[in-house]
Design a protein around this motif. Structure first.
Motif, PDB file in Angstrom:
ATOM      1  N   GLU A 235       0.946  -1.295   0.044  1.00  0.00           N
ATOM      2  CA  GLU A 235      -0.150  -0.029   0.093  1.00  0.00           C
ATOM      3  C   GLU A 235       0.893   1.176  -0.111  1.00  0.00           C
ATOM      4  OE1 GLU A 235      -3.852   0.452   2.528  1.00  0.00           O
ATOM      5  OE2 GLU A 235      -2.293   1.659   3.618  1.00  0.00           O
ATOM      6  N   ILE A 236       0.320   2.145  -0.632  1.00  0.00           N
ATOM      7  CA  ILE A 236       0.974   3.558  -0.728  1.00  0.00           C
ATOM      8  C   ILE A 236      -0.087   4.594  -0.189  1.00  0.00           C
ATOM      9  CG2 ILE A 236       2.915   3.047  -2.336  1.00  0.00           C
ATOM     10  CD1 ILE A 236       1.198   4.700  -4.453  1.00  0.00           C
ATOM     11  N   ARG A 237       0.478   5.603   0.544  1.00  0.00           N
ATOM     12  CA  ARG A 237      -0.334   6.795   0.945  1.00  0.00           C
ATOM     13  C   ARG A 237       0.508   7.980   0.628  1.00  0.00           C
ATOM     14  NH1 ARG A 237       0.213   3.235   4.706  1.00  0.00           N
ATOM     15  NH2 ARG A 237       1.617   4.455   6.013  1.00  0.00           N
ATOM     16  N   ILE A 238      -0.437   8.921   0.022  1.00  0.00           N
ATOM     17  CA  ILE A 238       0.209  10.098  -0.153  1.00  0.00           C
ATOM     18  C   ILE A 238      -0.851  11.263   0.153  1.00  0.00           C
ATOM     19  CG2 ILE A 238       0.918  11.665  -1.863  1.00  0.00           C
ATOM     20  CD1 ILE A 238       1.801   9.326  -3.663  1.00  0.00           C
ATOM     21  N   GLU A 239      -0.553  12.294   1.040  1.00  0.00           N
ATOM     22  CA  GLU A 239      -1.545  13.223   1.538  1.00  0.00           C
ATOM     23  C   GLU A 239      -0.776  14.636   1.364  1.00  0.00           C
ATOM     24  OE1 GLU A 239      -3.321  12.489   5.244  1.00  0.00           O
ATOM     25  OE2 GLU A 239      -3.051  10.088   5.245  1.00  0.00           O
ATOM     26  N   GLY A 240      -1.669  15.495   0.791  1.00  0.00           N
ATOM     27  CA  GLY A 240      -1.336  16.995   0.898  1.00  0.00           C
ATOM     28  C   GLY A 240      -0.310  17.223  -0.204  1.00  0.00           C
ATOM     29  N   TYR A 241      -0.141  16.312  -1.339  1.00  0.00           N
ATOM     30  CA  TYR A 241       0.679  16.696  -2.313  1.00  0.00           C
ATOM     31  C   TYR A 241       0.052  16.958  -3.703  1.00  0.00           C
ATOM     32  CZ  TYR A 241       4.541  15.461  -5.786  1.00  0.00           C
ATOM     33  OH  TYR A 241       5.246  15.525  -6.564  1.00  0.00           O
ATOM     34  N   ARG A 242       0.199  18.351  -3.908  1.00  0.00           N
ATOM     35  CA  ARG A 242      -0.376  18.695  -5.380  1.00  0.00           C
ATOM     36  C   ARG A 242      -1.740  18.374  -5.505  1.00  0.00           C
ATOM     37  NH1 ARG A 242       3.373  21.125  -8.565  1.00  0.00           N
ATOM     38  NH2 ARG A 242       5.576  20.225  -8.041  1.00  0.00           N
ATOM     39  N   SER A 243      -2.402  17.583  -6.434  1.00  0.00           N
ATOM     40  CA  SER A 243      -3.758  17.394  -6.412  1.00  0.00           C
ATOM     41  C   SER A 243      -4.327  16.202  -5.542  1.00  0.00           C
ATOM     42  CB  SER A 243      -4.044  17.040  -7.790  1.00  0.00           C
ATOM     43  OG  SER A 243      -3.612  15.758  -8.086  1.00  0.00           O
ATOM     44  N   LEU A 244      -3.286  15.428  -4.829  1.00  0.00           N
ATOM     45  CA  LEU A 244      -3.632  14.447  -3.989  1.00  0.00           C
ATOM     46  C   LEU A 244      -3.897  15.001  -2.458  1.00  0.00           C
ATOM     47  CD1 LEU A 244      -0.740  12.164  -5.240  1.00  0.00           C
ATOM     48  CD2 LEU A 244      -3.107  12.146  -6.148  1.00  0.00           C
ATOM     49  N   ARG A 245      -5.020  15.166  -2.139  1.00  0.00           N
ATOM     50  CA  ARG A 245      -5.393  15.806  -0.914  1.00  0.00           C
ATOM     51  C   ARG A 245      -5.115  14.427   0.226  1.00  0.00           C
ATOM     52  NH1 ARG A 245      -9.781  15.746   2.469  1.00  0.00           N
ATOM     53  NH2 ARG A 245     -11.158  14.944   0.875  1.00  0.00           N
ATOM     54  N   SER A 246      -5.715  13.426  -0.334  1.00  0.00           N
ATOM     55  CA  SER A 246      -5.685  12.095   0.545  1.00  0.00           C
ATOM     56  C   SER A 246      -5.959  10.869  -0.358  1.00  0.00           C
ATOM     57  CB  SER A 246      -6.660  12.026   1.751  1.00  0.00           C
ATOM     58  OG  SER A 246      -6.614  10.868   2.468  1.00  0.00           O
ATOM     59  N   ALA A 247      -4.821  10.091  -0.725  1.00  0.00           N
ATOM     60  CA  ALA A 247      -4.829   9.191  -1.580  1.00  0.00           C
ATOM     61  C   ALA A 247      -4.301   7.943  -0.886  1.00  0.00           C
ATOM     62  CB  ALA A 247      -3.995   9.321  -2.996  1.00  0.00           C
ATOM     63  N   VAL A 248      -5.020   6.700  -0.990  1.00  0.00           N
ATOM     64  CA  VAL A 248      -4.435   5.437  -0.541  1.00  0.00           C
ATOM     65  C   VAL A 248      -4.439   4.397  -1.803  1.00  0.00           C
ATOM     66  CG1 VAL A 248      -4.561   3.655   1.171  1.00  0.00           C
ATOM     67  CG2 VAL A 248      -5.307   5.963   1.579  1.00  0.00           C
ATOM     68  N   MET A 249      -3.551   3.948  -2.251  1.00  0.00           N
ATOM     69  CA  MET A 249      -3.691   2.972  -3.250  1.00  0.00           C
ATOM     70  C   MET A 249      -3.058   1.455  -2.839  1.00  0.00           C
ATOM     71  SD  MET A 249      -2.208   2.865  -7.024  1.00  0.00           S
ATOM     72  CE  MET A 249      -2.134   1.751  -8.207  1.00  0.00           C
ATOM     73  N   ALA A 250      -3.995   0.338  -2.873  1.00  0.00           N
ATOM     74  CA  ALA A 250      -3.475  -0.962  -2.576  1.00  0.00           C
ATOM     75  C   ALA A 250      -2.706  -1.307  -4.105  1.00  0.00           C
ATOM     76  CB  ALA A 250      -4.648  -1.808  -2.235  1.00  0.00           C
ATOM     77  N   MET A 251      -1.440  -2.170  -3.445  1.00  0.00           N
ATOM     78  CA  MET A 251      -0.944  -2.414  -4.678  1.00  0.00           C
ATOM     79  C   MET A 251      -0.628  -4.015  -4.918  1.00  0.00           C
ATOM     80  SD  MET A 251       0.699   0.249  -6.082  1.00  0.00           S
ATOM     81  CE  MET A 251       2.472  -0.124  -6.823  1.00  0.00           C
ATOM     82  N   GLY A 252      -0.732  -4.483  -6.201  1.00  0.00           N
ATOM     83  CA  GLY A 252      -0.442  -6.044  -6.476  1.00  0.00           C
ATOM     84  C   GLY A 252       0.878  -6.007  -7.245  1.00  0.00           C
ATOM     85  N   ARG A 253       0.945  -7.211  -7.561  1.00  0.00           N
ATOM     86  CA  ARG A 253       2.181  -7.776  -8.228  1.00  0.00           C
ATOM     87  C   ARG A 253       2.296  -6.985  -9.491  1.00  0.00           C
ATOM     88  NH1 ARG A 253       7.111  -9.794  -8.117  1.00  0.00           N
ATOM     89  NH2 ARG A 253       6.293 -11.207  -6.466  1.00  0.00           N
TER      90      ARG A 253
END
Length: 378
Positions: free
Chosen positions: A4-22
């Motif tokens: 999983e990656i989490r990015i908050e407060g970056y440009r257009s990403l106010r609060s983004a969480v993305m589950a990652m697969g292979r």
């Protein structure tokens, strides 16, 4: 694997969480924030390498990197300076058992930092075991505390500048083993975006004829990386039966790679049907050269643990999308891959044939919206 990656407060990403697969794919229309997600991952690697401040400075500094959807600050508002200082950029990544989080802010008027410096407000390394989470290192401003082998906490003060990350700076594998593992894994990530194909491109220049197990992000060692992948796995005469040879044949039927060596340097060349001689890198078309760079990245002798491709379809003829998809699918059997793409055709191939986890981004009132759940589990 990255879970999983989490990015908050970056440009257009106010609060983004993305589950990652292979194999994961991010797609969407122009301007929805795909590149911001890609750059957020680059910033995580920069935190491990030690050039996070420089990378953010290249983007215009912290002020320009922060959440762009916030209302503009009124300079006459007495709370404006406080609101500006309180703005935060947060990055986080969860690997199989390790987790890393960092929170950045703007320097205050009395902070020992330069104007474009990101100030590390918080930093944390955790380990997950049997459903439980244990914090192994925690930083708040200049104060750092790390858990020792016996479980006791030890404090460190004044060890870092405000713009330095503990992840990159505290490099003792015995004293900080979890940090050391994270450093190694995140530093191994590779990002490939927009290979240059102009006359002065590194792809077109003679390159030192030395082993190159992994393609550099700018492709400066392309010829050496392709030759290494072929010769060290199959021998000098094994071009056709190599992964590289298969990828070239699928994309350009009847063609084969050759390597021109002179004065200790390599140039990659391609022999095509109907022509009496091979064409070297300076003569190849932009699309052919960029495709060969993707082959070098995905068929490398030593693939990185994680590869991110940003718009790999750029400048490619539509007929190359299917061979590109097969190339990515084969590579994903050995390494984790994220593809950021405009191409619905490429996304469909990866989803249908490889079970890729696909995230189709949207934007609402300036904010990038992630899908509420994975469309494919991968």
């Amino acid at each position: 694997m990255i879970r999983e990656i989490r990015i908050e407060g970056y440009r257009s990403l106010r609060s983004a969480v993305m589950a990652m697969g292979r194999l994961s794919v991010v797609t969407g229309e122009n301007g929805v924030g795909k590149t911001n997600l890609y750059r957020g991952l680059e910033l995580l690697r920069a935190a491990a390498v030690g050039d996070l401040a420089r990378r953010l400075a290249q983007e215009g500094g912290m002020a320009s990197a922060l959440w762009a959807g916030a209302p503009p600050l009124d300079p006459d508002d007495p709370e404006a300076p406080r609101a500006r200082r309180d703005a935060r950029l947060k990055l986080g990544v969860r690997l199989d058992s390790l987790e890393y989080e960092i929170m950045l802010g703007l320097p205050g008027p009395t902070d020992p930092a330069l104007a474009l410096d990101p100030v590390v407000k918080e930093e944390r390394v955790s380990i997950h075991v049997e459903g439980r989470r244990a914090v192994m290192l925690e930083r708040k401003g200049p104060h750092i505390a790390a858990r020792e082998q016996d479980g006791a906490w030890r404090s460190y003060k004044g060890a870092l500048l405000m713009a330095e990350t503990a992840l990159a700076t505290l490099r003792d594998p015995h004293q900080f083993p979890e940090l050391h593992i994270l450093q190694k894994r995140l530093t191994d990530w590779r990002f490939y975006h927009g290979f240059r194909s102009d006359a002065d491109s590194p792809l077109r220049q003679p390159q030192p004829a030395v082993c190159a197990p992994t393609l550099d992000s700018d492709g400066v060692n392309l010829a050496a990386a392709l030759a290494t992948a072929i010769h060290l796995k199959e021998g000098p005469q094994g071009i056709e039966r190599s992964e590289v040879g298969r990828a070239v044949e699928e994309a350009f039927p009847g063609s084969r790679l050759e390597f021109v060596e002179a004065a200790g340097r390599y140039l990659v060349a391609m022999r095509m049907p109907g022509f009496p001689r091979a064409f070297s890198a300076p003569e190849l078309s932009d699309g052919v050269l960029r495709y060969l760079a993707l082959v070098g990245a995905l068929c490398a002798y030593r693939r990185p643990e994680f590869i991110a491709l940003n718009e790999p379809e750029a400048s490619l003829h539509p007929g190359l999308i299917e061979p590109l998809g097969r190339l990515i699918l084969r590579a994903s059997a050995e390494t984790q891959i994220l593809v950021v793409s405009h191409s619905d055709a490429l996304a469909r191939i990866l989803e249908r044939e490889g079970g890729a986890r696909v995230a189709r981004l949207e934007k609402l009132r300036g904010e990038t919206l992630m899908p509420s759940g994975p469309e494919s589990e991968g």
